[in-house]
Motif scaffolding. Structure first.
Motif, PDB file in Angstrom:
ATOM      1  N   PRO A 283       1.282  -1.114  -0.345  1.00 24.61           N
ATOM      2  CA  PRO A 283       0.211   0.046  -0.056  1.00 24.61           C
ATOM      3  C   PRO A 283       1.278   0.953  -0.427  1.00 24.61           C
ATOM      4  CG  PRO A 283       0.111  -0.688   2.303  1.00 24.61           C
ATOM      5  CD  PRO A 283       0.712  -2.045   1.380  1.00 24.61           C
ATOM      6  N   GLN A 284       0.225   2.003  -1.225  1.00 18.35           N
ATOM      7  CA  GLN A 284       0.893   3.249  -0.515  1.00 18.35           C
ATOM      8  C   GLN A 284       0.874   4.387   0.558  1.00 18.35           C
ATOM      9  OE1 GLN A 284       2.708   5.193  -2.891  1.00 18.35           O
ATOM     10  NE2 GLN A 284       3.076   3.187  -4.238  1.00 18.35           N
ATOM     11  N   PRO A 285       1.691   4.715   0.978  1.00 19.28           N
ATOM     12  CA  PRO A 285       1.539   6.227   2.536  1.00 19.28           C
ATOM     13  C   PRO A 285       1.435   7.105   2.185  1.00 19.28           C
ATOM     14  CG  PRO A 285       3.970   5.878   1.843  1.00 19.28           C
ATOM     15  CD  PRO A 285       2.779   4.917   1.118  1.00 19.28           C
ATOM     16  N   LYS A 286       0.374   7.749   2.839  1.00 20.32           N
ATOM     17  CA  LYS A 286      -0.356   9.089   2.858  1.00 20.32           C
ATOM     18  C   LYS A 286       0.879  10.127   2.985  1.00 20.32           C
ATOM     19  CE  LYS A 286      -4.922   9.679   2.638  1.00 20.32           C
ATOM     20  NZ  LYS A 286      -5.132   8.719   1.554  1.00 20.32           N
ATOM     21  N   MET A 287       1.833   9.789   3.457  1.00 22.35           N
ATOM     22  CA  MET A 287       2.807  10.693   3.574  1.00 22.35           C
ATOM     23  C   MET A 287       4.407   9.944   2.931  1.00 22.35           C
ATOM     24  SD  MET A 287       2.524  12.828   7.552  1.00 22.35           S
ATOM     25  CE  MET A 287       4.065  14.219   6.776  1.00 22.35           C
ATOM     26  N   ALA A 288       5.324  10.357   2.637  1.00 24.43           N
ATOM     27  CA  ALA A 288       6.299   9.603   2.311  1.00 24.43           C
ATOM     28  C   ALA A 288       7.756   9.562   3.412  1.00 24.43           C
ATOM     29  CB  ALA A 288       7.123  10.272   0.950  1.00 24.43           C
ATOM     30  N   ASN A 289       7.547  11.204   3.568  1.00 25.66           N
ATOM     31  CA  ASN A 289       8.433  11.642   4.764  1.00 25.66           C
ATOM     32  C   ASN A 289       7.085  11.693   5.754  1.00 25.66           C
ATOM     33  OD1 ASN A 289      10.548  11.797   6.390  1.00 25.66           O
ATOM     34  ND2 ASN A 289      10.872  13.859   4.723  1.00 25.66           N
ATOM     35  N   THR A 290       7.866  11.223   7.139  1.00 30.79           N
ATOM     36  CA  THR A 290       7.168  11.470   7.850  1.00 30.79           C
ATOM     37  C   THR A 290       7.603  12.482   9.258  1.00 30.79           C
ATOM     38  OG1 THR A 290       7.330   9.348   9.023  1.00 30.79           O
ATOM     39  CG2 THR A 290       5.525   9.329   8.199  1.00 30.79           C
ATOM     40  N   ASP A 291       9.352  11.969   8.851  1.00 32.98           N
ATOM     41  CA  ASP A 291       9.755  13.318   9.984  1.00 32.98           C
ATOM     42  C   ASP A 291       9.247  14.664   9.672  1.00 32.98           C
ATOM     43  OD1 ASP A 291      13.471  13.141  10.815  1.00 32.98           O
ATOM     44  OD2 ASP A 291      11.793  14.247  11.630  1.00 32.98           O
ATOM     45  N   LEU A 292       8.584  15.162  10.820  1.00 34.68           N
ATOM     46  CA  LEU A 292       7.321  16.670  10.586  1.00 34.68           C
ATOM     47  C   LEU A 292       9.251  17.923  11.490  1.00 34.68           C
ATOM     48  CD1 LEU A 292       4.638  16.914  12.319  1.00 34.68           C
ATOM     49  CD2 LEU A 292       4.800  17.904  10.614  1.00 34.68           C
ATOM     50  N   THR A 293      10.074  17.100  11.478  1.00 35.09           N
ATOM     51  CA  THR A 293      11.008  18.020  12.045  1.00 35.09           C
ATOM     52  C   THR A 293      11.527  18.265  10.812  1.00 35.09           C
ATOM     53  OG1 THR A 293      11.621  16.787  12.888  1.00 35.09           O
ATOM     54  CG2 THR A 293      11.636  18.692  14.322  1.00 35.09           C
ATOM     55  N   ARG A 294      12.238  17.960  10.307  1.00 37.08           N
ATOM     56  CA  ARG A 294      12.757  18.030   9.370  1.00 37.08           C
ATOM     57  C   ARG A 294      12.062  18.410   7.878  1.00 37.08           C
ATOM     58  NH1 ARG A 294      17.456  13.452   6.972  1.00 37.08           N
ATOM     59  NH2 ARG A 294      18.200  16.286   6.805  1.00 37.08           N
ATOM     60  N   LEU A 295      10.824  18.159   7.909  1.00 37.40           N
ATOM     61  CA  LEU A 295      10.325  18.709   6.740  1.00 37.40           C
ATOM     62  C   LEU A 295       9.946  20.911   7.290  1.00 37.40           C
ATOM     63  CD1 LEU A 295       6.837  16.648   6.495  1.00 37.40           C
ATOM     64  CD2 LEU A 295       8.817  17.351   4.514  1.00 37.40           C
ATOM     65  N   LEU A 296       9.836  21.010   8.134  1.00 36.31           N
ATOM     66  CA  LEU A 296       9.140  21.622   9.016  1.00 36.31           C
ATOM     67  C   LEU A 296      10.632  22.612   9.075  1.00 36.31           C
ATOM     68  CD1 LEU A 296       7.317  21.454  11.907  1.00 36.31           C
ATOM     69  CD2 LEU A 296       6.637  21.836   9.561  1.00 36.31           C
ATOM     70  N   LYS A 297      11.666  21.846   8.712  1.00 37.27           N
ATOM     71  CA  LYS A 297      13.373  22.346   8.361  1.00 37.27           C
ATOM     72  C   LYS A 297      13.676  22.856   7.373  1.00 37.27           C
ATOM     73  CE  LYS A 297      14.270  22.399  13.133  1.00 37.27           C
ATOM     74  NZ  LYS A 297      15.227  21.824  14.600  1.00 37.27           N
ATOM     75  N   SER A 298      12.651  22.291   6.376  1.00 41.82           N
ATOM     76  CA  SER A 298      13.911  21.516   4.880  1.00 41.82           C
ATOM     77  C   SER A 298      13.314  23.540   4.403  1.00 41.82           C
ATOM     78  CB  SER A 298      12.997  20.635   4.364  1.00 41.82           C
ATOM     79  OG  SER A 298      11.881  21.923   3.626  1.00 41.82           O
ATOM     80  N   GLU A 299      14.187  23.782   3.085  1.00 46.60           N
ATOM     81  CA  GLU A 299      14.594  25.005   2.257  1.00 46.60           C
ATOM     82  C   GLU A 299      12.460  25.058   1.954  1.00 46.60           C
ATOM     83  OE1 GLU A 299      17.278  26.575   3.760  1.00 46.60           O
ATOM     84  OE2 GLU A 299      15.834  27.325   1.496  1.00 46.60           O
ATOM     85  N   GLU A 300      12.324  23.771   1.160  1.00 46.64           N
ATOM     86  CA  GLU A 300      11.476  24.111   0.335  1.00 46.64           C
ATOM     87  C   GLU A 300      10.718  24.921   1.121  1.00 46.64           C
ATOM     88  OE1 GLU A 300      12.756  21.175   1.184  1.00 46.64           O
ATOM     89  OE2 GLU A 300      12.293  20.203  -0.980  1.00 46.64           O
TER      90      GLU A 300
END
Lengths: 423, 139
Positions: A283-300
């Motif tokens: 099954p496909q996951p809803k979120m490919a990257n679940t690491d919220l802290t890294r997401l929130l600090k990401s450049e994009e």
């Protein structure tokens, strides 16, 4: 998405729990499947209904009488009553759920829908999720298993384990691999069931221990089955009820090497469908990257946000200037002058009144009396002012710029003098 | 999996949660929790790095237990224990240095120090009873 998943190498341990050098298997893709505790719970609930045996009351229960209501006019309730006489039972109420010996409300029927069918996809996704969760130490510990000392998770053991025939050896193996503390916990948890289950052949309860998943049974099952808490499972027939007992993900699983290697063929990867399960892909996951802290600090994400507003605005209480003099001062600094003037005027008035009173009554005030002193100071001051004014008025003959000040002073003098004689 | 995912799974559903009457925020009994609170920040299972302070078995000093970030899936090699036997002020300073120098979960420093001081305090000789006994005697 499957490209970005890291597949760490899992080392295989011998039955003496030493690392078997050279054999390490890449983590099967199942372990990266999305963990869905909600799905697992739902499927577990439905699946556990499937081993139920029907129960119901007898269909004639409460109806084996030919009771009939006595109708009105007999000073009794209109419930059907048993016919005849000569026994206690005659005249008693019958048939109703409120009557003693009557049938129950909504008698339970054997054709109740006992079993549930679960969609194949859901079943497979739940199994994948349960397996994935068993690879996360946090979840396994949170489920309550004691895994502090085991060498690695997921725990893969060489195929020699499948050949163990004696329970003694099985215990030694579990000890060596440090899984025995989990079994000890099972021992400690053995107790009598609370409730009527005790007399319904469900007398004892205990918790679940480690689950051993194997590929070929060469004596393994019979060796391990007598150890309390240990469950055995074949890879090809993974049972969600054993993978996630109670609907809770994260059972402590010990895999044999061949079983572990089989997982990739069973579940496939996202790129390749499963070989064994027709039409199945992880099954496909809803979120490919679940690491919220890294997401929130990401450049994009950072790029799109505005700058943080770190000014702390604290709300201050509004003070009423009419009652709070400092607040008044802030708004109108001249109010200090006005107030001071008011105070001084009041003082002057009091003094004048005191003097006038004293004159009227013919009382002589002592020279130390404040009114007398104030008056004296005033007189002295006026004399000085006069002198200063006189000096300045003489000078204008020489200087022409002098005039304005004396005029003002003269005016002030006039003002100063007039209130005094009046009062 | 990521700590956030694990937290969402575990937050209400774990063997370690302790709920008591009239207390809104549940406690958590897992071994690597500095404050024993059931919260994302303090949970010892879900993060790669976690700290906790434990009393030494001989009642002298404490041991700081922390996780090695590289060995998250090898439970036997995950945990490192550092005993501190020096006196109170020195030990606490060392603990602080341990965390700050390695930038290891600096958001837990105050909690770790608090726990360590609490342990040290409990290890101090009990003076109250002596004072009371003396007072009783003098009376």
């Amino acid at each position: 998405m499957s490209l970005s998943i890291a597949r760490p190498l899992v080392s295989v341990y011998s039955e003496k729990s030493e690392v078997v050098a050279g054999s390490s298997i890449a983590l099967p893709f199942v372990f990266k499947a999305p963990i869905r505790p909600d799905l697992v719970n739902d499927v577990h609930v439905s699946m556990s209904k499937n081993s139920r045996q029907p129960y119901c009351v007898s269909k004639e229960a409460g109806h084996q009488t030919s009771a009939e209501s006595w109708g009105t006019g007999r000073a009794v309730a209109r419930i059907p009553r048993v016919r005849g006489g000569g026994t206690h039972r005659s005249g008693q109420g019958a048939f109703g759920n409120m009557c003693r010996g009557g049938r129950m409300f909504a008698p339970t029927k054997p054709w109740r829908r006992w079993h549930r069918r679960v969609n194949l996809r859901q079943r497979r996704a739940a199994a994948a999720a349960a397996v994935a969760a068993a690879g996360v130490p946090a979840l396994v510990q949170a489920r309550g298993h004691i895994i502090e000392k085991i060498p690695e998770l997921p725990l893969v053991v060489s195929d020699k384990v499948q050949e163990i025939t004696k329970t003694k050896q099985a215990v030694i193996f579990l000890r060596r691999i440090k899984a025995w503390s989990d079994v000890l916990k099972v021992y400690k948890s053995q107790r009598l069931r609370a409730g009527k289950g005790k007399m319904r052949n469900r007398r004892r309860v205990q918790r679940k221990g480690p689950l051993i998943i194997y590929y070929k049974d060469q004596g393994l099952t019979r060796a391990f089955r007598n150890i309390p808490g240990v469950d055995l499972l074949k890879v090809d027939k993974l049972n969600l009820l054993k993978l996630a007992p109670g609907g809770h993900v994260g059972r402590f699983i010990i895999w044999t090497q061949s079983a572990f290697e089989r997982l990739d063929a069973l579940f496939g990867s996202w790129k390749t469908p499963s070989k064994e399960k027709k039409n199945f892909n992880l099954p496909q996951p809803k979120m490919a990257n679940t690491d919220l802290t890294r997401l929130l600090k990401s450049e994009e994400i950072r790029k799109v946000l505005r700058a943080p507003n770190k000014r702390v605005i604290r709300s201050t209480r509004k003070l009423n200037p009419l009652t709070n003099s400092k607040a008044m001062l802030r708004l109108n600094p001249f109010s200090a002058v006005l107030r001071r003037k008011a105070v001084l005027d009041q003082q002057r008035k009091n003094n004048q009144r005191a003097l006038a009173l004293a004159e009227k009554r013919g009382i002589k005030l002592s020279p130390k009396d404040p009114a007398v002193r104030a008056e004296k100071i005033r007189e002295r001051r006026q004399k000085l002012l006069k002198l200063a004014a006189a000096k300045k008025t003489k000078k204008p003959a020489a200087k022409k710029t002098a005039p304005p000040p004396p005029k003002k002073k003269a005016a002030k003098e006039a003002k100063a003098k007039t209130p005094a004689p009046k009062k | 999996m990521s700590s956030h995912l694990n937290w969402m799974i575990i937050r209400n559903n774990s063997a370690f949660i302790v709920k008591k009457r009239n207390i809104k925020k549940p406690f958590s009994k897992e071994p690597n929790n500095v404050t024993n609170l059931n919260s994302y920040r303090y949970n010892g299972l879900i993060h790669k790095k976690a700290v906790s302070v434990v009393e030494n078995p001989d009642r002298k000093g404490f041991t700081v237990v922390y996780k090695k970030a590289k060995a998250t899936n090898k439970p036997s090699k995950n945990i490192v224990r550092r005993p501190f036997k020096a006196g109170a002020r020195r030990s606490l300073f060392k603990v602080k240095r341990l965390l700050k120098a390695n930038n290891y979960r600096t958001d837990l420093t105050t909690a770790t120090l608090r726990r360590a001081s609490a342990i040290l305090r409990s290890q101090r000789p009990i003076k109250a009873k002596k004072a009371k006994a003396a007072a009783a005697k003098s009376e």
